[in-house]
Design a protein around this motif. Structure first.
Motif, PDB file in Angstrom:
ATOM      1  N   GLY A  73       0.812  -1.212   0.000  1.00 11.91           N
ATOM      2  CA  GLY A  73       0.000   0.000   0.000  1.00 11.91           C
ATOM      3  C   GLY A  73       0.842   1.256   0.000  1.00 11.91           C
ATOM      4  N   ASP A  74       1.900   1.265   0.823  1.00  6.52           N
ATOM      5  CA  ASP A  74       2.797   2.424   0.836  1.00  6.52           C
ATOM      6  C   ASP A  74       3.443   2.625  -0.524  1.00  6.52           C
ATOM      7  OD1 ASP A  74       2.384   3.295   3.416  1.00  6.52           O
ATOM      8  OD2 ASP A  74       3.984   2.073   4.271  1.00  6.52           O
ATOM      9  N   ALA A  75       3.824   1.514  -1.183  1.00  9.83           N
ATOM     10  CA  ALA A  75       4.411   1.622  -2.518  1.00  9.83           C
ATOM     11  C   ALA A  75       3.400   2.210  -3.503  1.00  9.83           C
ATOM     12  CB  ALA A  75       4.881   0.250  -3.003  1.00  9.83           C
ATOM     13  N   ALA A  76       2.133   1.822  -3.369  1.00 12.85           N
ATOM     14  CA  ALA A  76       1.097   2.354  -4.260  1.00 12.85           C
ATOM     15  C   ALA A  76       0.893   3.845  -4.018  1.00 12.85           C
ATOM     16  CB  ALA A  76      -0.219   1.600  -4.046  1.00 12.85           C
ATOM     17  N   VAL A  77       0.900   4.271  -2.750  1.00 15.22           N
ATOM     18  CA  VAL A  77       0.739   5.688  -2.424  1.00 15.22           C
ATOM     19  C   VAL A  77       1.906   6.490  -2.997  1.00 15.22           C
ATOM     20  CG1 VAL A  77       0.784   7.343  -0.523  1.00 15.22           C
ATOM     21  CG2 VAL A  77      -0.677   5.334  -0.376  1.00 15.22           C
ATOM     22  N   ALA A  78       3.131   6.011  -2.781  1.00 23.14           N
ATOM     23  CA  ALA A  78       4.304   6.717  -3.293  1.00 23.14           C
ATOM     24  C   ALA A  78       4.304   6.763  -4.816  1.00 23.14           C
ATOM     25  CB  ALA A  78       5.575   6.043  -2.785  1.00 23.14           C
ATOM     26  N   ALA A  79       3.891   5.662  -5.447  1.00 22.66           N
ATOM     27  CA  ALA A  79       3.850   5.624  -6.908  1.00 22.66           C
ATOM     28  C   ALA A  79       2.830   6.613  -7.455  1.00 22.66           C
ATOM     29  CB  ALA A  79       3.513   4.205  -7.383  1.00 22.66           C
ATOM     30  N   ALA A  80       1.690   6.726  -6.794  1.00 20.52           N
ATOM     31  CA  ALA A  80       0.678   7.686  -7.234  1.00 20.52           C
ATOM     32  C   ALA A  80       1.210   9.110  -7.124  1.00 20.52           C
ATOM     33  CB  ALA A  80      -0.594   7.528  -6.403  1.00 20.52           C
ATOM     34  N   ALA A  81       1.935   9.406  -6.035  1.00 15.60           N
ATOM     35  CA  ALA A  81       2.519  10.734  -5.872  1.00 15.60           C
ATOM     36  C   ALA A  81       3.557  11.005  -6.963  1.00 15.60           C
ATOM     37  CB  ALA A  81       3.159  10.863  -4.492  1.00 15.60           C
ATOM     38  N   GLU A  82       4.385  10.005  -7.268  1.00 14.93           N
ATOM     39  CA  GLU A  82       5.372  10.153  -8.335  1.00 14.93           C
ATOM     40  C   GLU A  82       4.674  10.400  -9.677  1.00 14.93           C
ATOM     41  OE1 GLU A  82       8.659  10.100  -8.457  1.00 14.93           O
ATOM     42  OE2 GLU A  82       9.164   9.639  -6.371  1.00 14.93           O
ATOM     43  N   SER A  83       3.575   9.705  -9.910  1.00 17.66           N
ATOM     44  CA  SER A  83       2.835   9.870 -11.153  1.00 17.66           C
ATOM     45  C   SER A  83       2.259  11.279 -11.262  1.00 17.66           C
ATOM     46  CB  SER A  83       1.705   8.834 -11.234  1.00 17.66           C
ATOM     47  OG  SER A  83       0.942   9.019 -12.407  1.00 17.66           O
ATOM     48  N   ARG A  84       1.703  11.786 -10.149  1.00 16.97           N
ATOM     49  CA  ARG A  84       1.172  13.154 -10.151  1.00 16.97           C
ATOM     50  C   ARG A  84       2.282  14.175 -10.422  1.00 16.97           C
ATOM     51  NH1 ARG A  84      -1.883  11.299  -5.507  1.00 16.97           N
ATOM     52  NH2 ARG A  84      -0.410  12.358  -4.131  1.00 16.97           N
ATOM     53  N   ASP A  85       3.449  13.983  -9.797  1.00 15.42           N
ATOM     54  CA  ASP A  85       4.569  14.899 -10.015  1.00 15.42           C
ATOM     55  C   ASP A  85       5.006  14.893 -11.476  1.00 15.42           C
ATOM     56  OD1 ASP A  85       4.524  15.521  -7.344  1.00 15.42           O
ATOM     57  OD2 ASP A  85       6.235  14.262  -6.809  1.00 15.42           O
ATOM     58  N   ALA A  86       5.054  13.699 -12.070  1.00 15.56           N
ATOM     59  CA  ALA A  86       5.460  13.592 -13.474  1.00 15.56           C
ATOM     60  C   ALA A  86       4.446  14.271 -14.389  1.00 15.56           C
ATOM     61  CB  ALA A  86       5.622  12.125 -13.862  1.00 15.56           C
ATOM     62  N   ASP A 204       5.283   6.325 -18.009  1.00 17.56           N
ATOM     63  CA  ASP A 204       5.930   5.247 -17.248  1.00 17.56           C
ATOM     64  C   ASP A 204       5.498   5.289 -15.787  1.00 17.56           C
ATOM     65  OD1 ASP A 204       7.231   4.412 -19.502  1.00 17.56           O
ATOM     66  OD2 ASP A 204       9.128   5.409 -19.034  1.00 17.56           O
ATOM     67  N   ARG A 205       5.457   6.496 -15.214  1.00 18.06           N
ATOM     68  CA  ARG A 205       5.060   6.621 -13.811  1.00 18.06           C
ATOM     69  C   ARG A 205       3.609   6.195 -13.614  1.00 18.06           C
ATOM     70  NH1 ARG A 205       8.086  10.589 -11.009  1.00 18.06           N
ATOM     71  NH2 ARG A 205      10.246  10.477 -11.711  1.00 18.06           N
ATOM     72  N   ALA A 206       2.757   6.575 -14.568  1.00 17.21           N
ATOM     73  CA  ALA A 206       1.349   6.190 -14.460  1.00 17.21           C
ATOM     74  C   ALA A 206       1.198   4.672 -14.517  1.00 17.21           C
ATOM     75  CB  ALA A 206       0.538   6.850 -15.574  1.00 17.21           C
ATOM     76  N   ALA A 207       1.964   4.038 -15.402  1.00 17.57           N
ATOM     77  CA  ALA A 207       1.906   2.575 -15.505  1.00 17.57           C
ATOM     78  C   ALA A 207       2.408   1.923 -14.214  1.00 17.57           C
ATOM     79  CB  ALA A 207       2.746   2.108 -16.698  1.00 17.57           C
ATOM     80  N   ALA A 208       3.478   2.491 -13.639  1.00 19.33           N
ATOM     81  CA  ALA A 208       4.013   1.953 -12.386  1.00 19.33           C
ATOM     82  C   ALA A 208       3.007   2.123 -11.255  1.00 19.33           C
ATOM     83  CB  ALA A 208       5.329   2.644 -12.040  1.00 19.33           C
ATOM     84  N   ALA A 209       2.347   3.289 -11.219  1.00 21.24           N
ATOM     85  CA  ALA A 209       1.345   3.531 -10.178  1.00 21.24           C
ATOM     86  C   ALA A 209       0.192   2.546 -10.298  1.00 21.24           C
ATOM     87  CB  ALA A 209       0.829   4.968 -10.271  1.00 21.24           C
ATOM     88  N   GLN A 210      -0.233   2.285 -11.527  1.00 23.90           N
ATOM     89  CA  GLN A 210      -1.328   1.335 -11.731  1.00 23.90           C
ATOM     90  C   GLN A 210      -0.916  -0.069 -11.315  1.00 23.90           C
ATOM     91  OE1 GLN A 210      -4.397   2.217 -12.561  1.00 23.90           O
ATOM     92  NE2 GLN A 210      -5.078   0.098 -12.329  1.00 23.90           N
ATOM     93  N   ALA A 211       0.341  -0.443 -11.636  1.00 28.59           N
ATOM     94  CA  ALA A 211       0.827  -1.775 -11.249  1.00 28.59           C
ATOM     95  C   ALA A 211       0.880  -1.911  -9.733  1.00 28.59           C
ATOM     96  CB  ALA A 211       2.209  -2.015 -11.852  1.00 28.59           C
ATOM     97  N   ALA A 212       1.371  -0.860  -9.056  1.00 28.61           N
ATOM     98  CA  ALA A 212       1.438  -0.896  -7.598  1.00 28.61           C
ATOM     99  C   ALA A 212       0.044  -0.961  -6.990  1.00 28.61           C
ATOM    100  CB  ALA A 212       2.192   0.328  -7.081  1.00 28.61           C
TER     101      ALA A 212
END
Length: 384
Positions: A73-86, A204-212
């Motif tokens: 869950g923490d990885a998913a939260v961080a990935a979503a934040a990274e995706s928003r920043d990108a 790429d970040r969006a795909a990573a966020a979705q995977a997480a």
């Protein structure tokens, strides 16, 4: 700066990949511990020592399950934040590229206009067959010399001098305009290249966020029934309810969390993300407040305590279930640090505001006794 961004992106994607890999490896990890049956629980209740031993074993199993889902869950939260920043970086780069292209186009138009003026002045000066007009006037003799007063010659000389000056100025402006247009076009091309790079990074970040997100959701679905059964077995061993066991576990966490919150307070000035929520999160502050207002009744708190709670969580998160502080890692309406701690209140802590509120109320009860005490502490030191 670009190198640092690329390094952060690589590190974030690596962390997400690790978390997803952990989720795929979980079946072999779970097989190492056999979950107790109800018959084993009932047998353990007959003996005090066996009861406590079995309770400790169940607590360990719950802790492992919640910790694993929490990491995902923490990885998913961080990935979503990274995706928003990108996404934000891409939007900024797109706007910059468009602005530079507009300036380049305007500069080119200005250069074309200057070139046109230069051409007109040059045409006036070339009417005498290409001979410098001033020299030609001076050399004109006999029938070619203008008749009339001598000041006519001076007037003609002045006019041709001005035309020559205009010609030189027009030529300079045309050259400067072409140089400016070329420079702006080059900048616009660089900006467009950066825009395209950031577009790929955002994808790429969006795909990573979705995977997480999908990994975390799959883990939640897999473990939900198991964790609930374990809580019920633990409650049976201790003659309590499953809900009370959850609240007790949260209280134990609360007693160990003060140091982490104090350390994170200095970083809290970075603020919370207000971008669109990550996948699966429903952001509805009004509904969250309504749920909290009725949920505090279980603790014997009234309207006065709710007002303190409202002030506290408005400061912490504006009652947004997706509130994420990138500096400290705190997450959710109560700003759990880290967000995975809320797994003790429910495996849907990342997306469910009610689960976050349940955790937050239990935390406040265990740590401060009531919301007004927590609010007073927050007023004094800016964290609770």
């Amino acid at each position: 700066m670009r190198a640092r961004r690329a390094h952060r992106a690589t590190a974030a994607l690596a962390a997400i990949a690790t978390a997803v890999a952990l989720s795929l490896a979980w079946p072999s990890l779970a097989a190492a511990d056999e979950y107790p049956s109800w018959d084993e629980v009932e047998a353990a209740k007959a003996d005090v020592a066996s009861r406590e031993s079995e309770a400790n074993r169940i607590e360990a199993l719950i802790g492992d399950l919640e910790a694993e889902a929490g990491r995902l869950g923490d990885a998913a939260v961080a990935a979503a934040a990274e995706s928003r920043d990108a996404d934000e970086a891409h939007r900024t780069a797109t706007a910059r590229a468009a602005a530079l292209h507009a300036r380049a186009d305007a500069a080119q138009q200005a250069a074309d206009a200057s070139a046109g003026r230069f051409a007109r002045v040059a045409a006036l000066l070339s009417r005498d067959g290409g001979v410098a007009p001033t020299l030609r006037l001076l050399l004109r003799t006999g029938a070619d010399r203008p008749t009339g007063r001598s000041d006519q010659l001076l007037s003609d000389l002045g006019r041709t001098t001005r035309l020559a000056d205009l010609n030189a100025a027009a030529a300079a402006r045309a050259a400067a305009g072409r140089a400016t247009a070329a420079a702006l076009t080059a900048q616009a091309d660089v900006a467009a290249s950066e825009r395209d790079r950031l577009a790929r990074e955002a994808a790429d970040r969006a795909a990573a966020a979705q995977a997480a997100h999908e990994a975390a959701e799959a883990r939640v679905l897999e473990q939900r029934a198991t964790v609930q059964t374990l809580y019920e077995q633990l409650a049976s061993l201790r003659d309590r309810t499953a809900d009370l066991e959850r609240r007790y576990r949260i209280g134990e966490q609360a007693r160990a969390e003060a140091a982490a919150r104090e350390a994170a307070a200095a970083a809290a000035n970075a603020g919370l993300s207000t971008a669109p929520p990550p996948p699966g999160v429903v952001v509805d502050p009004a509904a969250a407040k309504a749920y909290a207002r009725q949920a505090i009744g279980a603790y014997g708190w009234g309207d006065g305590e709710f007002r303190c709670l409202e002030l506290l969580w408005t400061r912490e998160s504006s009652w947004r279930a997706d509130a994420y502080n990138a500096s400290s890692g705190a997450y959710g309406i109560p700003q759990s640090l880290p967000g995975a701690k809320m797994a003790s209140a429910g495996d849907d802590w990342r997306t469910n505001a009610n689960t976050q509120i349940n955790w937050g109320l239990a935390y406040i009860s265990a740590r401060y006794g009531a919301p007004c005490s927590a609010w007073a502490h927050s007023e004094a030191v800016n964290w609770y």
